[in-house]
Design an enzyme around this catalytic site. Structure first.
Site, PDB file in Angstrom:
ATOM      1  N   HIS A  42      12.340 144.358 -21.129  1.00 39.04           N
ATOM      2  CA  HIS A  42      13.525 143.750 -21.736  1.00 39.04           C
ATOM      3  C   HIS A  42      13.131 142.677 -22.747  1.00 39.04           C
ATOM      4  CE1 HIS A  42      16.524 140.365 -21.558  1.00 39.04           C
ATOM      5  NE2 HIS A  42      17.314 141.341 -21.919  1.00 39.04           N
TER       6      HIS A  42
ATOM      7  N   LYS B 113      22.060 148.981 -28.933  1.00 39.95           N
ATOM      8  CA  LYS B 113      22.863 148.006 -28.192  1.00 39.95           C
ATOM      9  C   LYS B 113      24.314 148.416 -28.296  1.00 39.95           C
ATOM     10  CE  LYS B 113      21.970 144.370 -26.528  1.00 39.95           C
ATOM     11  NZ  LYS B 113      21.630 144.189 -25.079  1.00 39.95           N
TER      12      LYS B 113
END
Lengths: 420, 420
Positions: free
Chosen positions: A318, A191
């Site tokens: 996701h 991330k």
């Protein structure tokens, strides 16, 4: 054999979440979620899990009150009720509009999973069998890496975690070693969007050195400008299996795609079926991250994956912070998608809490087989549900707000995007 | 509850077919079809119906021999077996190739319907409920008009019909009156490509005068050249709900589409999922005629319809000569498609014979509700099946050949296309 919905319960919960960093700020101490129980007249319970923001809870509750009497097989009827409840009118049938169906998709998807769970339970089948049968026995997941603070700001009663601070490249490699050791993940997602792109690319290089055989991804969550992205693209050559959402709009992604050597992936610019035609005509992305929570359930996920095969788009998956009901649903549907050619994302290893009986599901070699038994294969731990609901009552958080949380840590933090 | 396939039977049949004219010639006295029975170890029978050409029969039989032991829920396993049997290898997973999957789709679709029938029977649900639930209670069908000869050429033992010759506009209006009176159809399709376009357009004008409120379509089956089509397009302005396959290739359809005031429909140039991307990028057609027999079954039909909604393409339904199993399957899936915005085609009123118990299904007001009961709602009339199979044994026809049949009627007939 007719089934009828007798009652639908929507229980908001909050569970502990570490201070994970992202472009929007930092995760708050508590993550919100909703647990959906669709109960039939015969007392069978189908489970769903969705977002826990107050807006979603309001939508779910408004729909839940109108589902009594529905046959859990009647997904068309569910869609009609949800659309009429939330939109005040029927959905257009001839074409899916280019935006605006997300609320309907979210609420529909939450109940659809529970109704499919009921269908599969009644048929005595695992959910993946009801969905058409498995093309793989286990679904691969990726290690989802975050930069993070050592602890949450403020209240000493806030949950703590034992991952410590992860800011330096060495700390990130350490986090990854633990994640890979504990779960066996065979691919790695970072991330990003937290630090300057060059710093995060150095992190990727450190990961590449430590894990030479693990495919790598980075997801700056649209935090990079087009010029920034074009500047750093050469540094990413040969390093990534895909680059996820470097920029924030479909048009920007198309600009980047023309220069990029690796596929671009998204869960931000193409998030409804109505977005797909323009995505394809612009050539803006090459991989769509499916997510049954907002694409409109498990059948919609199958439609999306099929559409991906038709147009040669890759399909990945996701994730937001979630518990075992969502993970079971992701796994069942993932087993049925021929073109789930990338390991799916999951925040699951970051969550200590669980709401399903038997505790956390366990990855093996980075993959998960669904819990055995009919339907989703999961049931509720009622005392865990009560405790997590009590968290929700007491924590006071009703909408996720990573930016405000970040400002408690760093009062001079600027959230404007593109951040870089 | 586990089911296992014990045996799969593929029975070729031939049924009476009138001498209907089309661009390829004229229908032979006997139409071929295959009846598929998937029998479980518990003795439950799922039904399918597909093409009866010898090539299809060979494919179906090759696959049938390998289905024993399969769970009828395992459509993924069925797909794998069919692909490996017919292609000698697995299908690509990342993208659907732009051509070449039709054989797999045809065989898969034939068995898939039977396996879905079994699934729904076992669940005690009508098939449309298993498929996600109905968005309409009845499916509208169109009157499918043909020019026709009074009788078949040759053998006096060939079947006859009481429709008589239909060549003149008045005869065609008469045929339509009977078709509409008998079945209540609310829209009209004319099979064209038989006579000069101007003559067929005069027929359409006669139909418009006689049936002012019925939407009209014409389908020359790709029998018109682009210049011919562009020449006659102005005469069709305001007359058609859609123009089906005026020309023979995707590129030609795109040329016509740029000039046409009405939507173009196709069951000839876009007949596999792999054809869809180019169809869309060229803007070649606005309506795709679905057909579970060659698009790959009922779930594939749902995928196609969903894809149509995503891209704003209309969905209608194609038909060949068929009996009640196919009609029941078309009706069940048609009930579940939100965007089946056109009445479906069916040759069914032209068929006297039937293979299902209870005789022909009956349209009301041009619409059909599926037979009641679980699954498809149809069972076999064993003596009818035996008689129709005996027809197949004796008729000697193994591949449809409308051109050779036409030459018996008109030795100077020229089949070269574009015919006009």
């Amino acid at each position: 054999m007719t089934m009828r919905v007798a009652e639908v319960r929507v229980t908001p919960i909050a569970f502990r979440d570490p201070p994970l960093l992202n472009v929007a700020g930092v995760h708050e101490p508590w993550a919100l979620r909703s647990i959906i129980e669709v109960v039939t007249e015969a007392g069978r319970i189908g489970l769903g899990e969705s977002y826990g923001e107050d807006t979603t809870l309001a939508d779910l509750n408004a729909c839940a009150a109108r589902l009594a009497g529905l046959d859990p097989h009647d997904l068309a009827g569910l869609r009609r009720i949800v659309a009429e409840t939330l939109l005040g009118q029927e959905e257009p049938v001839a074409a899916i509009p280019p935006s605006g169906t997300r609320r309907v998709n979210v609420a529909f998807g939450a109940f659809e999973v529970a109704m499919l769970d009921l269908q599969a339970q009644q048929a005595g089948l695992p959910l993946h069998a009801l969905l058409g049968g498995a093309v793989r026995e286990r679904v691969p997941y990726s290690a989802y890496l975050f930069y993070k603070f050592a602890r949450h700001h403020g209240d000493p009663g806030y949950p703590t975690d034992d991952w410590g601070e992860v800011i330096s490249h060495a700390q990130l490699v350490g986090e990854t070693h633990r994640m890979v050791q504990d779960h066996g993940f065979g691919s790695i997602k970072l991330k990003g969007g937290v630090f300057e792109p060059e710093y995060e690319i150095e992190s990727l290089r450190a990961l590449r050195a430590a894990f030479p055989d693990h495919p790598l991804r980075i997801d700056p969550n649209g935090g990079w400008s087009v010029p920034t992205t074009l500047r750093v693209l050469p540094k990413l050559d040969g390093l990534l299996e895909y680059l996820e959402d470097p920029t924030a709009t479909l048009e920007e992604m198309a600009q980047v795609a023309r220069a990029a050597s690796m596929p671009l992936a998204t869960n931000m610019v193409t998030v409804e079926f109505g977005h797909v035609p323009k995505t394809i005509s612009l050539g803006a992305v090459q991989v769509i991250l499916s997510d049954h929570h907002y694409w409109g359930g498990l059948r919609a996920t199958q439609h999306l994956a099929h559409l991906g095969r038709v147009f040669g788009l890759g399909i990945s998956m996701h994730s937001n912070s979630h518990l075992g009901i969502s993970l079971a649903a992701m796994t069942h549907v993932g087993m049925t998608l021929p073109n789930l050619t990338y390991a799916a994302d999951t925040h699951y290893p970051w969550q200590e809490d669980e709401v399903i009986a038997g505790g956390k599901l366990r990855f093996e070699h980075g993959t998960l087989a669904p819990p055995p038994g009919p339907g989703l294969g999961v049931t509720l731990d009622r005392s865990a549900l009560a405790a997590l609901h009590e968290n929700w009552v007491r924590c006071g958080i009703r909408r996720r707000d990573d930016a405000s949380e970040m400002l408690k840590h760093q009062p001079d933090w600027k959230g404007a995007r593109p951040r870089f």
